[in-house]
Write an enzyme that holds these catalytic residues in place. Sequence first.
Site, short mmCIF file in Angstrom:
data_model
loop_
_atom_site.label_atom_id
_atom_site.label_comp_id
_atom_site.label_asym_id
_atom_site.label_seq_id
_atom_site.Cartn_x
_atom_site.Cartn_y
_atom_site.Cartn_z
N SER A 1 -9.69 2.16 3.03
CA SER A 1 -8.77 2.90 2.19
C SER A 1 -7.77 2.03 1.44
O SER A 1 -7.16 2.48 0.49
CB SER A 1 -7.98 3.89 3.06
N SER B 1 -9.98 -0.24 7.18
CA SER B 1 -9.37 -0.05 5.86
C SER B 1 -8.71 -1.27 5.24
O SER B 1 -8.36 -1.25 4.06
CB SER B 1 -8.34 1.08 5.92
N LYS C 1 0.86 -1.18 0.00
CA LYS C 1 0.00 0.00 0.00
C LYS C 1 0.90 1.23 0.00
O LYS C 1 1.94 1.23 0.68
CB LYS C 1 -0.88 -0.03 1.26
#
Lengths: 95, 478, 484
Positions: free
Chosen positions: C151, C175, C76
């Site tokens: 997210s 997330s 990420k």
Amino acid sequence: MSLSSADVQSIAHLARLSIEDQDIPEYARNLSDILNFVEQLGKVDTKGVDPMAHPLDMAQRLRVDEVSESDQRELFQSIAPATEAGLYLVPRVIE
Amino acid sequence: MEWETVIGLEIHAQLATKSKIFSGASTAYGAAPNTQACAVDLGLPGVLPVLNKDVVRMAVKFGLAIGAKVAPRSVFARKNYFYPDLPKGYQISQYELPVVEQGMLEIELEDGSTKNVGVTRAHLEEDAGKSMHEDFEGMSGIDLNRAGTPLLEIVSEPDLRSAKEAVAYMKKLHSLVRYLEICDGNMQEGSFRCDANVSVRPKGQKEFGTRAELKNLNSFRFVERAINIEVERQIDLLESGGTVVQETRLYDSVKNETRSMRTKEEANDYRYFPDPDLLPLDIEPAFIDQVRATLPELPDEKRRRFIDEYKLSVYDAGVLTSSREMADFFEAVVRESGGQAKMSANWVMGDFSGALNKDGLEIGDSPVTPTMLGQLLQRIADNTISGKIAKEVFEAMWNGEGMPDDIIEKRGLKQVTDTGAIEAMIDEVLAANPGQVEQYKGGKDKLLGFFVGQVMKLSKGKANPAQLNELLKKKLAE
Amino acid sequence: MYEKTLAELSAALRAGETSSVELTQTFLDRIERLNPDLNALITVTREQALADAKSADEMRAAGKAGPLTGIPLAHKDIFCTQGVRTSCGSRMLDNFIAPYNATVVEKLKAAGMVCVGKTNMDEFAMGSSNETSFYGPVRNPWDVQAVPGGSSGGSAAAVAARLVPVATGTDTGGSIRQPAALCGISGLKPTYGRVSRYGMIAFASSLDQGGPMGYSAEDLALMMNAMAGFDERDSTSVEREVPDYTADLGESLQGLKIGLPKEYFGEGLDSEVAKVVEAAVEEYRKLGAEVREISLPNTELAVPVYYVIAPAEASSNLSRYDGVRFGYRCENPVDLEDLYKRSRGEGFGPEVKRRIMVGTYALSAGYYDAYYLKAQQVRRMIRDDFTRALEEVDVIMGPTSPTVAFNLGERSDDPVQMYLSDVYTIAINLAGVPAMSIPAGFANGRPVGLQVIGNYFDEARLLNVGHQYQQVTDWHRRMPEQYA
């Protein structure tokens, strides 16, 4: 709680955020919605409840006092917007 | 109207650690800009703080030394404001729960009396960087080497009533942190800095007046001058019907005036909250005991001991204990001199301190060691040399000519104690001054001094003064 | 090869059926072909990946390979990767080449994993749909009209579309779990403090936790073995031994006590989603588990508590983005204030600005007690709910998200509605306990996740619970047709 445009401007100033004038009403509306939403907490009886800052009940660990970092100025300043003579440059600071 | 001054001091002492409070970067002074600012100090995305153990140890040591409460649990908070020397946009400090609370410091006033000054709290925080205002074409340059240097902020109660008291308190604290070896006290380098909260009120009034915070007081002299000038300003203002505004004022030492500063954040809304990257600081009783065991003798105890043990005056003991280095040097000289306490005190405070001042040296840099000075005092005590000759020997030692015995030997400064030799010199002087001998015998006793001087001159100062006196009187009585 | 789990790829590498270079090339080719439509990765490090794959193969030849050696992954874009842009999905860090590696990156590199790129995400992890990214939204591989969740939407979509076998994610209020659920993959948010936060760009420090995302619970276990552990650079990381998370995967679930919080099955839960979750629970009954209803009475307070605490911490965490030392700086600032305001105003997107302002307000003089302190008190009450419940049951189960993936743009105008989509995940971060989402079926053609919540440091049990389910179901092996 309903925030006025002036409230939004003063919060934005405190947070050092420029906000376009035309966007202020929407921010005012959104922020008011969020604050109204979180205000339900006010009704909760929290008498005698300790505030909880951390998920785990731990104490701060202490580091031995020794120098472990070496000079990496060149690397760090290679990603800086403006430097001169090893210093970070900003518009003149007035004291 | 009669006015009373009320002063509280906030002292920032940089703690003498090797590395920073929350990172492993060096705290050494004077490095090239930003070469000692690591990823954590720069507040790069993703970095995290880890607390330095020695910082905690030093804070506890200070707390114990002022008889304060060491908090079993204290908390680091973030003080949020934007400033270029503050890389993260917040300063990690302690707010609601400081590590040290409710201490006391005893200061000596000019009239010889003492006064207790309350220390409200002492808390740990990180120092900020520095802004360089030399012109980079209208820009300022930021050096973050100092960012993250550990600070102990020591906040006094508003107990001080004059600039002189404020200075006495500050000096006392300055001496204490150096005794404790937690701060080098170097004010030029900013290791020991002072802000003063100053207000005035009509004498007898209970409520405090509105205060101004004075910044940039980086010497004892400036603290005194700035407070006095500020008190004058406030009184003038109040007496002419004005009001004092609560604000931060900068002392300008060149113009000797204080002037209003642009506040860092107009609203002054620092939005303190507990730093979620750091956990509560728990200090166990065992740790406190460990630190207590390392406490040195503190200035007040030392002063009392000097008075008792060495029979020194209160004043002398105060001067000699004003710094740990001075006290240690004095005690070493006493030892080396074979216990000549009074003489050691006079020499350390007199010739020795004078020579240091003249050359701008610290005790640690002195060319004269306690062993050398001790030997010199022994030679005075055993009549090898007179006090006057000793001054010459001291100067020679200071200039690197070696141990006193060698200097005395090489320069032939040994006192003449041989009765025959002194008598011969007396005879020579009396023979050369028959007139004066006549007058003396006719009752002019004061002339004895003249004869002593003449013989001393002849002996190049080496004749033993006591012997000379005795022999001279005897000769003149013949 | 690309349809295999990490465990299977690891076996194939071990058996010499493929090489890391070959595997890496396969995934890089898929990324090149499929990513433009999905926008799941925003940086691809092809050259470095192939070089690292080559080293991994050499390691293997030298007999020094571990279970993760040579396996491709994506990080990420919230994890700092030295020499590689680390944008956090923001214009603010569009030019930020991280000068150091996050601990998680360092650990997975040391385990021999090959990073092929960085995944898209909501800006500074603030979002539940991946629509707040400066780099544009990510598409859900199951339906490109749908959001992937957020997210960690890029990581979830990349794994779901088989662009990488595993990816890292971070979870502040759901997330990892919510996008895992919406994309039909598995994802674990470990106990707070289990995985180092050093080098993971902070959103809300007391809630953020990194974790793995992959096809199966077994894959998550393999990843956790390398990711978890104490880090002296993170004061909030826990000094506690890391177990072998694969050791208990095979344990029977006979007698496992499962609690179903009644608050997680009430109003707001889509009935189709409810059916899928109930079917999954039924599967656990068949595996020998005992199921009972429990109560987490303060559940509905979690979202409002979160939307005080997270923005408050974020408002301070994001103050370092000031245009001075790194990141975006506005053109020709006239003075210091202009530098700050325009750099931040132009560098941050609207959702980030919104949250910074909410947080600034909640911490400001006169409001601190009413908002922040109050929220911290209620946070403890929420935590106590879990502590009590987990004395009665071994794990808590429920839906990860009240609905399946919604359509792009559907909720972006109403922040509060968007926030409510995290109603089942947020309380877990407030408490700090671990939780996992595993694929449990479909509703209206879109994936549904089952959330499994455990006690502090009980990740091994969660993974065991997930693995046993995945032995008798194949939801985790389903692939979106277009990407199969």
